[in-house]
Motif scaffolding. Structure first.
Motif, PDB file in Angstrom:
ATOM      1  N   CYS A 171      -5.096  -6.258  -0.290  1.00 25.37           N
ATOM      2  CA  CYS A 171      -5.418  -4.839  -0.476  1.00 25.37           C
ATOM      3  C   CYS A 171      -6.496  -4.733  -1.548  1.00 25.37           C
ATOM      4  N   VAL A 215      -7.205  -2.189   3.483  1.00 29.83           N
ATOM      5  CA  VAL A 215      -6.541  -3.424   3.900  1.00 29.83           C
ATOM      6  C   VAL A 215      -7.616  -4.365   4.424  1.00 29.83           C
ATOM      7  N   CYS A 261       0.830  -1.214   0.000  1.00 26.64           N
ATOM      8  CA  CYS A 261       0.000   0.000   0.000  1.00 26.64           C
ATOM      9  C   CYS A 261       0.861   1.259   0.000  1.00 26.64           C
ATOM     10  N   ALA A 286      -6.638   2.180   4.614  1.00 29.07           N
ATOM     11  CA  ALA A 286      -5.172   2.173   4.618  1.00 29.07           C
ATOM     12  C   ALA A 286      -4.551   3.337   5.399  1.00 29.07           C
TER      13      ALA A 286
END
Length: 216
Positions: free
Chosen positions: A78, A45, A27, A130
């Motif tokens: 992700c 996430v 990420c 994230a």
């Protein structure tokens, strides 16, 4: 666009059995290279597990079977959802599917929702924004050591992840996913909850795609 094209997984750090750290760094890189928003606001996430810590996933590189199925205790991926773009994309460094994959095809191929499962194998999903994950997540890798302090799997070469407030380990809070914690229905305010709660929200398998149809 770059985010719509298949990317080489070799461009990203990957240590087998450390999926949470792999996704953390993935990420970060998606954001720093312009594939994602610079603030990672379009990245989520997703921790996958259940009460028994037994989740079957297909098309996994670690599998020794032709169909790629493996039983994980938990897994982390992700999901990228851009406001004005479709479809959402799944980034899974442990998958043999295209990288990234459209969410719908990833769900169909990896989770196989139509495949009958006993209740103890049903998967649940903790969705964490994230930017919050970057601030709050920490792992000193203690979960990968045996009772004598020896490594069960070789750790990544870089330093462990420490949260902004100095917390050194809270991975267990993210990976502990219980069926009773799943939200009853998907509503628009769930996006706000994900963007404000350290541990995000938990949804069931029928809800994961629905959540990513909500405006983010």
């Amino acid at each position: 666009m770059a985010s719509q094209q298949e990317t080489e997984t070799s461009q990203f750090d990957h240590t087998p059995l450390y999926c949470e750290e792999n996704v953390y760094r993935l990420c970060k890189k998606l954001s720093s290279t312009g594939v994602a928003d610079t603030e990672a606001s379009d990245l989520f996430v997703v921790f996958i597990s259940n009460d028994k810590k037994q989740i079957p996933l297909w098309h996994q590189k670690a599998s020794h079977r032709a169909d790629g199925v493996i039983l994980w205790d938990y897994h982390v991926i992700c999901i990228q959802k851009k406001e004005n773009e479709k479809p959402p994309l799944v980034w899974d460094l442990d998958s043999t599917l295209p990288f990234p994959s459209p969410l719908a095809s990833y769900v169909a191929e990896t989770f196989r929702p139509s495949f009958p499962l006993f209740s103890e194998f049903r998967r649940f999903y903790r969705i964490v924004h994230a930017p919050i994950f970057f601030r709050c997540f920490a792992s000193d890798r203690r979960h990968m050591k045996d009772s004598d302090g020896n490594w069960n799997a070789q750790p990544p070469p870089y330093d462990p992840i420490i949260a902004e407030d100095g917390t050194v380990h809270n991975l267990n809070e993210y990976m502990e996913i219980r069926s009773v914690d799943a939200v009853p229905i998907i509503e628009a305010d769930l996006v706000n909850a994900v963007k404000n709660e350290q541990l995000g929200v938990v949804v069931n398998e029928k809800q994961i795609e629905e959540f990513f149809t909500l405006p983010t």
